[in-house]
Motif scaffolding. Structure first.
Motif, PDB file in Angstrom:
ATOM      1  N   PHE A  56       0.851  -1.190   0.000  1.00  0.00           N
ATOM      2  CA  PHE A  56       0.000   0.000   0.000  1.00  0.00           C
ATOM      3  C   PHE A  56       0.886   1.238   0.000  1.00  0.00           C
ATOM      4  N   ASP A  57       0.399   2.314  -0.603  1.00  0.00           N
ATOM      5  CA  ASP A  57       1.165   3.560  -0.627  1.00  0.00           C
ATOM      6  C   ASP A  57       1.468   4.019   0.802  1.00  0.00           C
ATOM      7  N   VAL A  58       2.744   4.356   1.062  1.00  0.00           N
ATOM      8  CA  VAL A  58       3.189   4.688   2.419  1.00  0.00           C
ATOM      9  C   VAL A  58       2.452   5.898   2.971  1.00  0.00           C
ATOM     10  N   THR A  59       2.385   6.966   2.170  1.00  0.00           N
ATOM     11  CA  THR A  59       1.743   8.195   2.638  1.00  0.00           C
ATOM     12  C   THR A  59       0.263   7.982   2.927  1.00  0.00           C
ATOM     13  N   LEU A  60      -0.434   7.340   1.996  1.00  0.00           N
ATOM     14  CA  LEU A  60      -1.856   7.091   2.177  1.00  0.00           C
ATOM     15  C   LEU A  60      -2.097   6.141   3.335  1.00  0.00           C
ATOM     16  N   GLY A  61      -1.223   5.131   3.505  1.00  0.00           N
ATOM     17  CA  GLY A  61      -1.374   4.183   4.599  1.00  0.00           C
ATOM     18  C   GLY A  61      -1.258   4.851   5.961  1.00  0.00           C
ATOM     19  N   LYS A  62      -0.248   5.728   6.134  1.00  0.00           N
ATOM     20  CA  LYS A  62      -0.073   6.430   7.407  1.00  0.00           C
ATOM     21  C   LYS A  62      -1.247   7.364   7.686  1.00  0.00           C
ATOM     22  N   PHE A  63      -1.726   8.023   6.629  1.00  0.00           N
ATOM     23  CA  PHE A  63      -2.853   8.940   6.807  1.00  0.00           C
ATOM     24  C   PHE A  63      -4.102   8.191   7.268  1.00  0.00           C
ATOM     25  N   VAL A  64      -4.411   7.069   6.615  1.00  0.00           N
ATOM     26  CA  VAL A  64      -5.594   6.283   6.985  1.00  0.00           C
ATOM     27  C   VAL A  64      -5.448   5.728   8.403  1.00  0.00           C
ATOM     28  N   ALA A  65      -4.258   5.189   8.713  1.00  0.00           N
ATOM     29  CA  ALA A  65      -4.029   4.603  10.037  1.00  0.00           C
ATOM     30  C   ALA A  65      -4.160   5.655  11.133  1.00  0.00           C
ATOM     31  N   LEU A 119      -4.489  15.530  -2.036  1.00  0.00           N
ATOM     32  CA  LEU A 119      -3.291  14.956  -2.655  1.00  0.00           C
ATOM     33  C   LEU A 119      -3.095  13.509  -2.236  1.00  0.00           C
ATOM     34  N   VAL A 120      -3.369  13.216  -0.960  1.00  0.00           N
ATOM     35  CA  VAL A 120      -3.197  11.846  -0.470  1.00  0.00           C
ATOM     36  C   VAL A 120      -4.186  10.901  -1.146  1.00  0.00           C
ATOM     37  N   ILE A 121      -5.404  11.380  -1.367  1.00  0.00           N
ATOM     38  CA  ILE A 121      -6.431  10.523  -1.975  1.00  0.00           C
ATOM     39  C   ILE A 121      -6.202  10.361  -3.478  1.00  0.00           C
ATOM     40  N   SER A 122      -5.955  11.474  -4.177  1.00  0.00           N
ATOM     41  CA  SER A 122      -5.785  11.413  -5.642  1.00  0.00           C
ATOM     42  C   SER A 122      -4.415  10.889  -6.054  1.00  0.00           C
ATOM     43  N   ARG A 123      -3.386  11.126  -5.224  1.00  0.00           N
ATOM     44  CA  ARG A 123      -2.020  10.645  -5.438  1.00  0.00           C
ATOM     45  C   ARG A 123      -1.477  10.980  -6.847  1.00  0.00           C
ATOM     46  N   PRO A 124      -1.386  12.273  -7.208  1.00  0.00           N
ATOM     47  CA  PRO A 124      -0.776  12.619  -8.506  1.00  0.00           C
ATOM     48  C   PRO A 124       0.720  12.368  -8.527  1.00  0.00           C
ATOM     49  N   PHE A 125       1.333  12.187  -7.366  1.00  0.00           N
ATOM     50  CA  PHE A 125       2.758  11.862  -7.279  1.00  0.00           C
ATOM     51  C   PHE A 125       2.994  11.135  -5.959  1.00  0.00           C
ATOM     52  N   LYS A 126       4.161  10.525  -5.851  1.00  0.00           N
ATOM     53  CA  LYS A 126       4.525   9.818  -4.619  1.00  0.00           C
ATOM     54  C   LYS A 126       5.948  10.190  -4.240  1.00  0.00           C
ATOM     55  N   GLY A 138      11.821  19.515  -8.364  1.00  0.00           N
ATOM     56  CA  GLY A 138      12.481  18.815  -7.275  1.00  0.00           C
ATOM     57  C   GLY A 138      11.964  17.408  -7.103  1.00  0.00           C
ATOM     58  N   ILE A 139      12.703  16.631  -6.312  1.00  0.00           N
ATOM     59  CA  ILE A 139      12.302  15.263  -5.985  1.00  0.00           C
ATOM     60  C   ILE A 139      11.452  15.305  -4.723  1.00  0.00           C
ATOM     61  N   VAL A 140      10.315  14.623  -4.763  1.00  0.00           N
ATOM     62  CA  VAL A 140       9.415  14.608  -3.608  1.00  0.00           C
ATOM     63  C   VAL A 140      10.097  13.864  -2.468  1.00  0.00           C
ATOM     64  N   GLU A 141      10.374  14.586  -1.389  1.00  0.00           N
ATOM     65  CA  GLU A 141      11.059  14.015  -0.232  1.00  0.00           C
ATOM     66  C   GLU A 141      10.072  13.578   0.846  1.00  0.00           C
ATOM     67  N   VAL A 171       3.663  18.582 -13.265  1.00  0.00           N
ATOM     68  CA  VAL A 171       4.365  17.712 -14.217  1.00  0.00           C
ATOM     69  C   VAL A 171       5.145  16.674 -13.410  1.00  0.00           C
ATOM     70  N   ASN A 172       4.830  15.406 -13.618  1.00  0.00           N
ATOM     71  CA  ASN A 172       5.494  14.312 -12.910  1.00  0.00           C
ATOM     72  C   ASN A 172       6.338  13.527 -13.902  1.00  0.00           C
ATOM     73  N   SER A 173       7.664  13.654 -13.788  1.00  0.00           N
ATOM     74  CA  SER A 173       8.574  12.928 -14.677  1.00  0.00           C
ATOM     75  C   SER A 173       9.242  11.757 -13.965  1.00  0.00           C
ATOM     76  N   TYR A 174       8.722  11.396 -12.802  1.00  0.00           N
ATOM     77  CA  TYR A 174       9.165  10.224 -12.049  1.00  0.00           C
ATOM     78  C   TYR A 174      10.658  10.314 -11.690  1.00  0.00           C
ATOM     79  N   ASP A 175      11.490   9.366 -12.156  1.00  0.00           N
ATOM     80  CA  ASP A 175      12.894   9.348 -11.722  1.00  0.00           C
ATOM     81  C   ASP A 175      13.784  10.258 -12.556  1.00  0.00           C
ATOM     82  N   TYR A 176      13.287  10.741 -13.692  1.00  0.00           N
ATOM     83  CA  TYR A 176      14.132  11.490 -14.617  1.00  0.00           C
ATOM     84  C   TYR A 176      13.510  12.840 -14.950  1.00  0.00           C
TER      85      TYR A 176
END
Length: 277
Positions: A56-65, A119-126, A138-141, A171-176
């Motif tokens: 499960f997505d870490v951010t969403l999991g912590k938020f729900v918990a 953002l946590v629900i829609s998750r446009p980036f992680k 920048g890289i999402v920290e 704009v989400n370019s993932y790792d690059y």
């Protein structure tokens, strides 16, 4: 002195009477609160383990918990208040009024929290993705309910309030991150061979994206040069470093191949009458 002793005696008697009549309710309420605290903590840890084992997505999991933990503990507190014989309805009304007042006073903070939930629900980036929002790269920290933290190549930490992300183009370019640049060559040079030469130079770098291949071609026909466009994907953490190294390698390769990089030129013609002798 006697009057003061009388007051102390009355206070002592009232205290004994209160403890005699309500001691079991108070002890019961405290036990319920303690049980609620440990039970909510147990539910939180149980949910975290469940989410981690099911990818499960870490951010969403912590938020729900955390949300479920607060709800469970809040329910136990309400039960404890009822155990003391206190009416819950006025208490809930007072809590609602407090939250309404706080919400009006902290509209910006509330907006950030609401945006964070979106953002946590829609998750446009992680976490770990490379994003661009409001001309910031920048890289999402870290993703918090109030703000999102980005890390740049220079190890700078950028804190972006979540309300500034909702409704904006992300704009989400993932790792690059993509590099777009160009170089001009003379109209007398062979554009096709130059394109192949530049592409070979770019593809020779090992740290570029293996999924997105480089693209090199004629970008524009300028007044003094044919502009060769270059598009390639580099790791975000080494964006500028890799771009500068590629530019130097391309420059050396063009010099070795005797390809001319022209500079702007203008032909000026002067017209006028011959001077009178």
């Amino acid at each position: 002195m006697n009057q003061e002793l009388h007051y102390v005696q009355q206070f002592y008697e009232l205290t004994i009477e209160f403890l005699t009549n309500y001691s079991f309710q108070i002890i019961g309420a405290l036990i319920i609160v303690v049980i609620g605290w440990f039970f909510s903590k147990y539910i939180f840890n149980l949910l975290i383990r469940f989410f981690s084992t099911h990818d499960f997505d870490v951010t969403l999991g912590k938020f729900v918990a955390n949300g479920i933990r607060i709800l469970v503990f809040g329910a136990m507190v309400i039960v404890a208040i009822g155990k003391l014989g206190i009416s819950i309805a006025p208490f809930l009304a007072a809590v609602g009024a407090i939250f309404l007042t706080a919400g009006l006073a902290l509209q910006g903070t509330v907006a950030n929290f609401a945006a964070g939930i979106s953002l946590v629900i829609s998750r446009p980036f992680k976490i770990g993705d490379t994003i661009s929002v409001n001309n910031i790269y920048g890289i999402v920290e870290e993703i918090k309910l109030a703000y999102t933290t980005l890390r740049t190549e220079d190890e700078e930490m950028i804190t972006v309030p979540n309300k500034n992300m909702i409704g904006e183009v992300i704009v989400n370019s993932y790792d690059y991150r993509i590099v777009e640049s160009s170089v001009g060559i003379s109209y007398h040079d062979d554009a096709e061979k130059t394109i192949a030469l530049i592409k070979n130079v770019i593809d020779g770098f090992e740290n570029l994206s293996g999924d997105n291949k480089s693209i090199v071609g004629i970008q524009n026909f300028g007044d003094n040069a044919v502009e060769i466009g270059m598009r390639y994907w580099v790791p975000t953490r080494n964006y500028f470093k890799t771009q500068y190294e590629v530019n130097l390698a391309v420059y050396k390769a063009l010099n070795d191949a005797k390809v001319t990089i022209p500079y702007p030129q203008r032909d000026i013609h002067l017209y006028g009458q011959n001077p009178v002798a």
